[in-house]
Design a protein around this motif. Structure first.
Motif, PDB file in Angstrom:
ATOM      1  N   ARG A 278     -10.719  -1.251   4.804  1.00 40.23           N
ATOM      2  CA  ARG A 278     -11.347  -1.970   3.693  1.00 40.23           C
ATOM      3  C   ARG A 278     -10.335  -2.187   2.579  1.00 40.23           C
ATOM      4  O   ARG A 278      -9.327  -1.498   2.489  1.00 40.23           O
ATOM      5  CB  ARG A 278     -12.505  -1.136   3.144  1.00 40.23           C
TER       6      ARG A 278
ATOM      7  N   LYS B 138      -5.593   0.029   0.528  1.00 38.09           N
ATOM      8  CA  LYS B 138      -6.523   0.188   1.656  1.00 38.09           C
ATOM      9  C   LYS B 138      -7.540   1.287   1.393  1.00 38.09           C
ATOM     10  O   LYS B 138      -7.206   2.366   0.901  1.00 38.09           O
ATOM     11  CB  LYS B 138      -5.743   0.578   2.910  1.00 38.09           C
TER      12      LYS B 138
ATOM     13  N   LYS C  31     -18.289   6.157  -8.925  1.00 38.22           N
ATOM     14  CA  LYS C  31     -17.026   6.461  -8.228  1.00 38.22           C
ATOM     15  C   LYS C  31     -15.826   6.131  -9.110  1.00 38.22           C
ATOM     16  O   LYS C  31     -15.628   4.989  -9.514  1.00 38.22           O
ATOM     17  CB  LYS C  31     -16.965   5.631  -6.939  1.00 38.22           C
TER      18      LYS C  31
ATOM     19  N   SER D  70       0.866  -1.182   0.000  1.00 36.32           N
ATOM     20  CA  SER D  70       0.000   0.000   0.000  1.00 36.32           C
ATOM     21  C   SER D  70       0.904   1.234   0.000  1.00 36.32           C
ATOM     22  O   SER D  70       1.822   1.325   0.824  1.00 36.32           O
ATOM     23  CB  SER D  70      -0.881  -0.022   1.257  1.00 36.32           C
TER      24      SER D  70
HETATM   25  C1  BT5 Z   1     -11.721   4.838  -0.221  1.00 41.00           C
HETATM   26  O1  BT5 Z   1     -12.206   4.153   0.856  1.00 41.00           O
HETATM   27  O2  BT5 Z   1     -12.378   5.168  -1.184  1.00 41.00           O
HETATM   28  C2  BT5 Z   1     -10.245   5.170  -0.114  1.00 41.00           C
HETATM   29  C3  BT5 Z   1      -9.432   4.561  -1.224  1.00 41.00           C
HETATM   30  C4  BT5 Z   1      -8.005   5.039  -1.164  1.00 41.00           C
HETATM   31  C5  BT5 Z   1      -7.120   4.268  -2.096  1.00 41.00           C
HETATM   32  C6  BT5 Z   1      -5.732   4.867  -2.200  1.00 41.00           C
HETATM   33  S1  BT5 Z   1      -4.792   4.129  -3.475  1.00 41.00           S
HETATM   34  C7  BT5 Z   1      -3.337   4.877  -2.892  1.00 41.00           C
HETATM   35  C8  BT5 Z   1      -3.413   4.858  -1.368  1.00 41.00           C
HETATM   36  N1  BT5 Z   1      -2.842   3.646  -0.825  1.00 41.00           N
HETATM   37  C9  BT5 Z   1      -3.762   2.877  -0.216  1.00 41.00           C
HETATM   38  O3  BT5 Z   1      -3.549   1.781   0.317  1.00 41.00           O
HETATM   39  N2  BT5 Z   1      -4.971   3.500  -0.275  1.00 41.00           N
HETATM   40  C10 BT5 Z   1      -4.877   4.783  -0.931  1.00 41.00           C
HETATM   41  P1  BT5 Z   1     -13.749   3.807   1.077  1.00 41.00           P
HETATM   42  O4  BT5 Z   1     -14.599   5.022   0.892  1.00 41.00           O
HETATM   43  O5  BT5 Z   1     -13.793   3.120   2.393  1.00 41.00           O
HETATM   44  O6  BT5 Z   1     -14.091   2.817  -0.076  1.00 41.00           O
HETATM   45  C11 BT5 Z   1     -13.584   1.509  -0.073  1.00 41.00           C
HETATM   46  C12 BT5 Z   1     -14.586   0.613  -0.779  1.00 41.00           C
HETATM   47  O7  BT5 Z   1     -14.621   0.921  -2.199  1.00 41.00           O
HETATM   48  C13 BT5 Z   1     -14.227  -0.871  -0.738  1.00 41.00           C
HETATM   49  O8  BT5 Z   1     -14.690  -1.456   0.437  1.00 41.00           O
HETATM   50  C14 BT5 Z   1     -14.947  -1.408  -1.967  1.00 41.00           C
HETATM   51  O9  BT5 Z   1     -16.333  -1.603  -1.678  1.00 41.00           O
HETATM   52  C15 BT5 Z   1     -14.826  -0.255  -2.956  1.00 41.00           C
HETATM   53  N3  BT5 Z   1     -13.670  -0.384  -3.871  1.00 41.00           N
HETATM   54  C16 BT5 Z   1     -12.565  -1.146  -3.732  1.00 41.00           C
HETATM   55  N4  BT5 Z   1     -11.711  -0.952  -4.756  1.00 41.00           N
HETATM   56  C17 BT5 Z   1     -12.305  -0.044  -5.571  1.00 41.00           C
HETATM   57  C18 BT5 Z   1     -11.919   0.566  -6.783  1.00 41.00           C
HETATM   58  N5  BT5 Z   1     -10.746   0.321  -7.388  1.00 41.00           N
HETATM   59  N6  BT5 Z   1     -12.778   1.447  -7.333  1.00 41.00           N
HETATM   60  C19 BT5 Z   1     -13.975   1.742  -6.776  1.00 41.00           C
HETATM   61  N7  BT5 Z   1     -14.392   1.210  -5.596  1.00 41.00           N
HETATM   62  C20 BT5 Z   1     -13.561   0.316  -5.012  1.00 41.00           C
END
Ligand code: BT5
Length: 248
Positions: free
Chosen positions: A49, A44, A112, A16
């Motif tokens: 999540r 993450k 999204k 991550s």
């Molecule tokens: C987010 O959380 O939207 C925060 C995402 C942040 C990702 C970045 S990538 C660079 C950095 N390094 C990391 O490890 N993280 C950050 P949240 O609102 O809690 O949404 C998470 C939820 O979105 C998951 O539980 C899935 O249901 C959904 N999801 C997972 N992967 C996805 C994707 N690629 N695109 C759209 N939705 C996704």
């Protein structure tokens, strides 16, 4: 003025970028450094999540040190300003309208395309913030993610592939602009910009917090970036955190 991206660390694969950024703070990489990876094996989202991060997306983290005032009072503004930066970058680079959804998403036509994870940590008695940005660019997304049922990628919206590195540079440049406003105590300008891009304000929404579900009409945001809801009985309620679903 703080420059972002003077130091950029590029990796093919990492668990991550946020986790690595937190380790790099310990190694004194310093404010403004950017860490970007082609693939994350354990990307993450909020509340630990999973964030799916295959090749083709933009997965990056930026190390910030905004000072005690911002961290104490304005932490909620950080994901909002990051969303504005990404939405402007997408609109400029891909010529498609991107909007912001409270609290940490960027959406295209309500789907999204980007999620943001802002985390504060303490190192040697000093407080730092790592802002993680995940944008679905050329990667495929699947429908039915539990916490964001409608998702998209830029390539799905546009029907063509985009240069991820060029998009990243614009994102970092836009974020630098908003971050400096925040540091200059001009968070009102930052929030004004977010309001102009908002897909949430004016809509009926359901907010799910760890303890309750609240339904109301999103009427605005307060000076800390919290959502102001008008409840069905006419009362106002301020919500600091939670998952937001647009009901209309
Ligand atoms: C987010 O959380 O939207 C925060 C995402 C942040 C990702 C970045 S990538 C660079 C950095 N390094 C990391 O490890 N993280 C950050 P949240 O609102 O809690 O949404 C998470 C939820 O979105 C998951 O539980 C899935 O249901 C959904 N999801 C997972 N992967 C996805 C994707 N690629 N695109 C759209 N939705 C996704």
């Amino acid at each position: 003025m703080t420059e972002l991206g003077k130091i950029t660390i590029r990796l093919e694969e990492v668990d991550s970028t946020n986790e690595l950024a937190k380790e790099y703070i310990a190694d004194s990489l310093g404010e403004g450094a950017v860490i970007v990876a082609e693939v994350q094996t354990q990307g993450k989202g909020r509340l630990d999540r999973v964030w799916e991060s295959p090749k083709g997306g933009l997965w990056l983290s930026i190390i910030l040190k905004p000072g005690e005032t911002v961290i104490g009072d304005k932490m909620g503004v950080i994901p909002l300003m990051t969303g504005s930066a990404v939405a402007h970058a997408i609109s400029t680079f891909a010529e498609i309208e991107a909007r912001v959804k409270w609290p940490n998403d960027v959406v295209i036509n309500g789907r999204k395309v980007c999620g943001i994870l802002s985390q504060s940590i303490v190192h040697d008695d000093e407080r730092w913030v790592v802002v993680g940005i995940g944008v679905n660019v050329n990667n495929k997304v699947r429908e039915g993610y539990e916490f964001s049922p409608v998702s998209t990628s830029l390539t799905e919206e546009l029907g063509e592939e985009l240069d991820v590195d060029s998009l990243m540079k614009i994102v970092v440049c836009e974020l630098e602009h908003f971050y400096n406003l925040l540091k200059e105590d001009k968070s009102d300008e930052v929030l004004e910009d977010w309001l102009g891009l908002s897909d949430t304000i004016g809509k009926k929404v359901k907010i799910t917090t760890p303890t309750e579900e609240i339904v109301g009409v999103a009427r605005g945001i307060d000076e800390n970036g919290a959502l102001i809801l008008e409840l069905e009985n006419g009362d106002s309620q301020i919500v600091n955190v939670g998952d937001c679903r647009h009901l209309e």
